[in-house]
Design an enzyme around this catalytic site. Structure first.
Site, PDB file in Angstrom:
ATOM      1  N   CYS A  89      27.033  35.786  42.076  1.00  0.00           N
ATOM      2  CA  CYS A  89      26.469  37.730  42.555  1.00  0.00           C
ATOM      3  C   CYS A  89      24.816  37.867  43.056  1.00  0.00           C
ATOM      4  O   CYS A  89      24.523  36.750  43.781  1.00  0.00           O
ATOM      5  CB  CYS A  89      26.788  39.308  42.648  1.00  0.00           C
ATOM      6  SG  CYS A  89      26.914  40.370  43.399  1.00  0.00           S
ATOM      7  N   HIS A 195      33.128  38.748  41.090  1.00  0.00           N
ATOM      8  CA  HIS A 195      32.955  38.477  39.626  1.00  0.00           C
ATOM      9  C   HIS A 195      34.089  37.730  38.541  1.00  0.00           C
ATOM     10  O   HIS A 195      34.619  39.282  38.313  1.00  0.00           O
ATOM     11  CB  HIS A 195      32.408  40.146  39.456  1.00  0.00           C
ATOM     12  CG  HIS A 195      31.305  40.713  39.797  1.00  0.00           C
ATOM     13  ND1 HIS A 195      29.554  40.233  38.907  1.00  0.00           N
ATOM     14  CD2 HIS A 195      30.901  40.742  40.586  1.00  0.00           C
ATOM     15  CE1 HIS A 195      29.241  40.938  39.506  1.00  0.00           C
ATOM     16  NE2 HIS A 195      29.064  41.463  40.766  1.00  0.00           N
ATOM     17  N   GLU A 197      34.038  37.105  35.735  1.00  0.00           N
ATOM     18  CA  GLU A 197      33.559  37.860  34.598  1.00  0.00           C
ATOM     19  C   GLU A 197      34.602  38.988  34.072  1.00  0.00           C
ATOM     20  O   GLU A 197      33.937  39.353  33.413  1.00  0.00           O
ATOM     21  CB  GLU A 197      31.771  38.109  33.923  1.00  0.00           C
ATOM     22  CG  GLU A 197      31.387  38.716  34.334  1.00  0.00           C
ATOM     23  CD  GLU A 197      31.187  38.850  35.626  1.00  0.00           C
ATOM     24  OE1 GLU A 197      30.432  39.826  36.134  1.00  0.00           O
ATOM     25  OE2 GLU A 197      31.695  38.169  36.890  1.00  0.00           O
TER      26      GLU A 197
END
Length: 233
Positions: A89, A195, A197
C-alpha cells in the site's frame, strides 16, 4: 529469512505486519525507525518491508517525503545490492517514488477511499481474498513501461473476481490492466496495494494472505538464483 519493518511517522500497518510475520509465519522481525540508517544486521537473503499507512501525513504525494528519509537511503542501497524489499500500500507508493519500482499510484478512478475485501491472483493461480484500504492505489505506467512489465513477467498480482476472471468490475481503483502488484526487473523488489498481513489469521476467518507471502518468497528465491547466475557469468 529475517524481516525488518520500517516505521515512518504516519505508518499504521507496521504492527499488523509484525504480528503476521512473527506469529502467523514464525519469522524473526526487527522494527526499524525511519531516522535510523543501519541495516548491517540484514543479509541480502533477508527482507525489508515498507508497511501501509500515511507516511509523513501523505503531504505532497503519497510516499514522496518518505522517499528521502535516512532509512530509505539505506533501503535503496540494500535493494540495489540484491536485498529483498516488499512495499504494501503506502509502501508500494514509496517504492515507486524511490524509483525502485516503475510506474506511479494515482488517485482512485472513482475518487473515493476504498476499504473492502477484493480478489486478486498471481498468473493462473486461484483467486485470493485480500483486503484493500487506499485512496490513491490506481497503478499507472506508460505503454513502454507496461510492455516491459508484461514481457519480463513483472506483474505479480492482478485484481480479479471470485472465480479468478480479470474484468473491470473486479478492479477496485481503476488500475491500468488491473495491476495490483509488480516486481522490479531483477525480481527482488515487490510492491502491492492489497494488504496480505490482514489476512493471515484463522481467528479472522481468512488466511489467503499466507499464500501471498509464499508467492513472494518464491519470487525472492528466483531472484537470488538469477543473481547467482549473473555473478557466475
Amino acid at each position: 529469512m529475517k524481516f525488518g519493518v520500517v516505521v515512518f511517522p504516519g505508518s499504521n500497518c507496521d504492527r499488523d505486519m509484525q504480528d503476521a510475520l512473527q506469529y502467523d509465519l514464525n519469522k524473526e522481525v526487527i522494527m526499524l525507525w525511519h531516522k535510523e540508517k543501519d541495516l548491517s544486521m540484514f543479509s541480502t537473503e533477508d527482507c525489508i518491508v515498507l508497511p501501509g499507512g500515511f507516511s509523513y501525513g501523505d503531504y505532497l504525494r503519497c510516499g514522496a517525503i518518505a522517499r528521502f528519509s535516512p532509512m530509505m537511503q539505506s533501503v535503496i542501497d540494500f535493494a540495489n545490492r540484491g536485498g529483498k524489499v516488499l512495499g504494501v500500500c503506502n509502501g508500494f507508493q514509496i517504492l515507486c517514488e524511490s524509483h525502485l519500482l516503475p510506474g506511479v499510484l494515482l488517485q482512485n478512478a472513482h475518487q473515493q477511499f476504498v476499504c473492502k475485501n477484493i480478489y486478486m491472483k498471481n498468473g493462473d493461480g486461484r483467486a485470493l481474498k485480500i483486503p484493500v484500504a487506499h485512496g490513491e492505489g490506481r497503478f499507472y505506467a506508460d505503454e513502454k513501461t507496461l510492455y516491459e512489465l508484461e514481457e519480463n513477467d513483472q506483474v505479480i498480482f492482478r485484481y480479479c473476481d471470485e472465480k479468478g476472471t480479470v474484468n473491470a468490475g473486479s478492479n477496485p481503483n481503476g488500475a491500468i490492466r488491473s495491476i495490483a502488484g509488480i516486481s522490479n526487473r531483477a525480481g527482488n523488489v515487490w510492491g502491492m496495494m492489497p494488504h496480505p498481513e490482514r489476512a493471515t489469521s484463522a481467528a479472522l476467518g481468512n488466511q489467503d494472505g499466507l499464500e501471498v507471502f509464499k508467492i513472494l518468497e518464491l519470487y525472492g528465491t528466483v531472484a537470488a538464483e538469477k543473481q547467482e547466475l549473473a555473478t557466475a557469468l
